[in-house]
Motif scaffolding. Structure first.
Motif, PDB file in Angstrom:
ATOM      1  N   GLU A   1       0.819  -1.178  -0.104  1.00  0.00           N
ATOM      2  CA  GLU A   1       0.031  -0.077   0.084  1.00  0.00           C
ATOM      3  C   GLU A   1       0.983   1.287  -0.003  1.00  0.00           C
ATOM      4  N   LYS A   2       1.835   1.259   0.988  1.00  0.00           N
ATOM      5  CA  LYS A   2       2.572   2.338   1.192  1.00  0.00           C
ATOM      6  C   LYS A   2       3.448   2.955  -0.204  1.00  0.00           C
ATOM      7  N   LEU A   3       3.948   1.850  -0.671  1.00  0.00           N
ATOM      8  CA  LEU A   3       4.728   2.012  -1.688  1.00  0.00           C
ATOM      9  C   LEU A   3       4.052   2.485  -3.280  1.00  0.00           C
ATOM     10  N   ILE A   4       2.520   1.865  -3.409  1.00  0.00           N
ATOM     11  CA  ILE A   4       2.071   2.061  -4.456  1.00  0.00           C
ATOM     12  C   ILE A   4       1.391   3.594  -4.135  1.00  0.00           C
ATOM     13  N   ALA A   5       0.828   3.874  -3.007  1.00  0.00           N
ATOM     14  CA  ALA A   5       0.474   5.092  -2.728  1.00  0.00           C
ATOM     15  C   ALA A   5       1.638   6.315  -3.159  1.00  0.00           C
ATOM     16  N   ARG A   6       2.533   6.129  -2.705  1.00  0.00           N
ATOM     17  CA  ARG A   6       3.755   7.299  -2.949  1.00  0.00           C
ATOM     18  C   ARG A   6       3.902   7.421  -4.362  1.00  0.00           C
ATOM     19  N   MET A   7       4.093   6.317  -5.052  1.00  0.00           N
ATOM     20  CA  MET A   7       4.519   6.255  -6.640  1.00  0.00           C
ATOM     21  C   MET A   7       3.098   6.855  -7.170  1.00  0.00           C
ATOM     22  N   MET A   8       1.976   6.554  -6.671  1.00  0.00           N
ATOM     23  CA  MET A   8       0.800   6.770  -7.595  1.00  0.00           C
ATOM     24  C   MET A   8       0.404   8.379  -7.415  1.00  0.00           C
ATOM     25  N   THR A   9       0.742   8.858  -6.260  1.00  0.00           N
ATOM     26  CA  THR A   9       0.457  10.317  -5.940  1.00  0.00           C
ATOM     27  C   THR A   9       1.485  11.204  -6.672  1.00  0.00           C
ATOM     28  N   ARG A  10       2.769  10.724  -6.945  1.00  0.00           N
ATOM     29  CA  ARG A  10       3.752  11.496  -7.622  1.00  0.00           C
ATOM     30  C   ARG A  10       3.202  11.403  -9.011  1.00  0.00           C
ATOM     31  N   MET A  11       2.888  10.254  -9.572  1.00  0.00           N
ATOM     32  CA  MET A  11       2.534  10.024 -10.920  1.00  0.00           C
ATOM     33  C   MET A  11       1.374  10.679 -11.423  1.00  0.00           C
ATOM     34  N   LEU A  12       0.467  10.839 -10.491  1.00  0.00           N
ATOM     35  CA  LEU A  12      -0.988  11.383 -10.703  1.00  0.00           C
ATOM     36  C   LEU A  12      -0.760  12.842 -10.900  1.00  0.00           C
TER      37      LEU A  12
END
Lengths: 350, 350
Positions: free
Chosen positions: A45-56
């Motif tokens: 969760e944490k890893l994906i959330a961090r990456m996704m926030t940046r990529m969005l």
């Protein structure tokens, strides 16, 4: 309509040769392109959330209503044995398969460890009614429309009944997903004439000829890319070897051509001027355009992509999964197999 | 030396998709390039004589001392069943095989009906001592040196002992004809790890690992064109399907690229300027450069070429046949198999 037209994809967001980045980007592009797709990103969760926030960020928002993270603590290794990976319940691919199995998602998409994805689909989602063995179906480019070769790696040792069922499943897929009204079916052999090939081939030949399908006869390796068949069935050992040999051939041809063209400044410049033509050529033969291989015969939609997939291939796999799920391919397969079963019982009774 | 260094090739001069012309031209070029090759053109005497006389004109003579016609009244059809073709004694391929069998020629070359050529070699020339099954060995281009894949169509149903012997034969070929001191041997499977694949693969794996050969392990389809193995063994059904799939892939890639490059006058002109680079690219990947596939395990040298061979491929097949015959590959195979046989007997007795 009362039911929501949105298709929910459970994406194994951890497994890919290039890491979660390509998976998250593929999912972001899929939901932006298609308003009817919802993606569950399954993984840490944490890893994906961090990456996704940046990529969005370029999209002007930190989140998206149709992108949702589902936590899974564990990951199946890319080289891990399927038998070991399937036992660990918390791997991203197993959690994603569980979601489909429980009706929380409509389709599973994985570009991770193929063996682990197959095992997750088969053991967690289960087999479709009456299906003896699952088949991984690969679409190959031709000068015209793509040809389906199956199985390319789900079932290594095959009996004629399995290949026959592969044909039934491929037929349903090509009709309902690819819009081919009367798919031309072939069985892979090493000669076109009837009676050529192994016992597996000749027995499958007889079963297919007696079927209701548009069976054309024996197909040879070179027919896969000719476009003269819609579906060609073979055992998973042969199909997998052919798939990988084709990858090897294409890779060698691309790299050899590139090496020749870059041999000196003049050819490099001329080749650069031809870049649009080369790009069109590559796009035409680009398998990632087809978006992964459907694993047919499992109870739910499952699309398996290549480990080396890029974000575009991931996006296409997500779209393909939505397509397959929406066209109710499995319902057609069940109906076909039930009709065949019934006919056989009647025949046995008479 | 007392013995003549000339190698006598019995060429089936009738069978080829493009007719006898390419065969005669290939033979003419072979004897002009190589003073140590003698070719018997086996087929319809009058037809061959007429064509040959005309084709020899540019060389300033109506005949050549190392080109000789041997009459054969009959021809095996390109699509004829091997079982039927082998029975007619007067077919060009059977007469050519008979010459090798009687010691009147050193090697048989055919680019006609592959089944008929295999049957002629197998039933007229016979099997080599201790060889269980013959194997057709194809050489595939890589970025570096070619890889041998065998069998590609002589033995469809295989046992581990057959694949093991294929490795022994391929090993002898690569050592003695291709000059590779310690050939890297692999068995085709659908995963690199030990224990992956069918029972045929795992049993062959164990036999090869226990052998004296430089066995590397499982090879995958994509390894054939990578150059990481010298010899990869598989059953004839898989090998033949891979060979034909590769032909299909290469054909599709060449034609698609040509179509894109000829899409408009500008790209056509640019592509024309790049022609030397494209030619080098094609030559590098041109299988006809290797001159056909040796049929290993038969008592005598036999090279089988592609039905669509052009005169250059025929010439190369003739040269390859001379190479194989001269390097006494069969003597090496016999010695290797005898040593293995002996060791097994000793093991059984102890």
């Amino acid at each position: 309509m009362a039911t929501s037209p949105t298709t929910r994809i459970a994406l194994d967001a951890m497994g890919a040769d290039r890491g979660p980045r390509v998976l998250i980007r593929g999912a972001i592009e899929a939901v932006h392109e298609r308003p009817d797709i919802h993606v569950y990103l399954v993984g840490r969760e944490k890893l994906i959330a961090r990456m996704m926030t940046r990529m969005l960020k370029p999209y002007g928002s930190a989140s998206h209503p149709r992108l949702q993270i589902i936590h899974a603590a564990d990951v199946a290794g890319m080289a891990e044995k399927a038998s070991s990976a399937v036992k660990r319940k918390d791997t991203s691919v197993n959690v994603a398969a569980q979601m489909v199995s429980e009706g929380k998602a409509d389709a599973l998409v994985s570009v991770g460890n193929t063996g682990a994805a197959k095992a997750a689909a088969l053991f967690i989602m289960g087999r479709l009614k009456n299906v003896k063995r699952p088949a991984l179906a690969a679409l190959f480019p031709t000068a015209d429309k793509p040809t389906m070769l199956m199985d390319v790696g789900a079932t290594t040792d095959c009996k004629p009944e399995y290949l026959y069922q592969f044909a039934v499943m491929g037929n349903a897929y090509m009709k309902n997903v690819m819009g081919r009204p009367n798919p031309r079916i072939g069985v892979l052999s090493i000669g076109e004439e009837e009676g050529k090939g192994t016992e597996l081939v000749t027995k499958t030949f007889d079963m297919l000829r007696a079927s209701h399908m548009n069976f054309i006869g024996n197909a040879e390796g070179r027919d896969v890319m000719k476009g003269t068949f819609d579906v060609i069935v073979c055992d998973g050992f042969v199909g997998n070897s052919m798939l990988k040999m084709t990858e090897g051939t294409a890779y060698l041809m691309y790299t050899s051509l590139a090496a020749e063209l870059k041999a000196n400044p003049v050819t490099t410049m001329l080749a650069y001027m031809l870049k649009p033509a080369f790009d069109r050529f590559r796009k035409k033969l680009d398998w990632t355009e087809f978006g992964g291989a459907p694993l047919l015969g499992v109870n739910g939609t499952c699309i398996v992509g290549h480990g080396s997939s890029d974000h575009k291939a991931v996006k296409n796999a997500i779209r393909a999964a939505a397509e397959v799920s929406r066209n109710r391919v499995n319902e057609h397969i069940i109906a076909e197999l039930e009709a065949i079963e019934k006919k056989e019982k009647e025949k046995a009774a008479s």
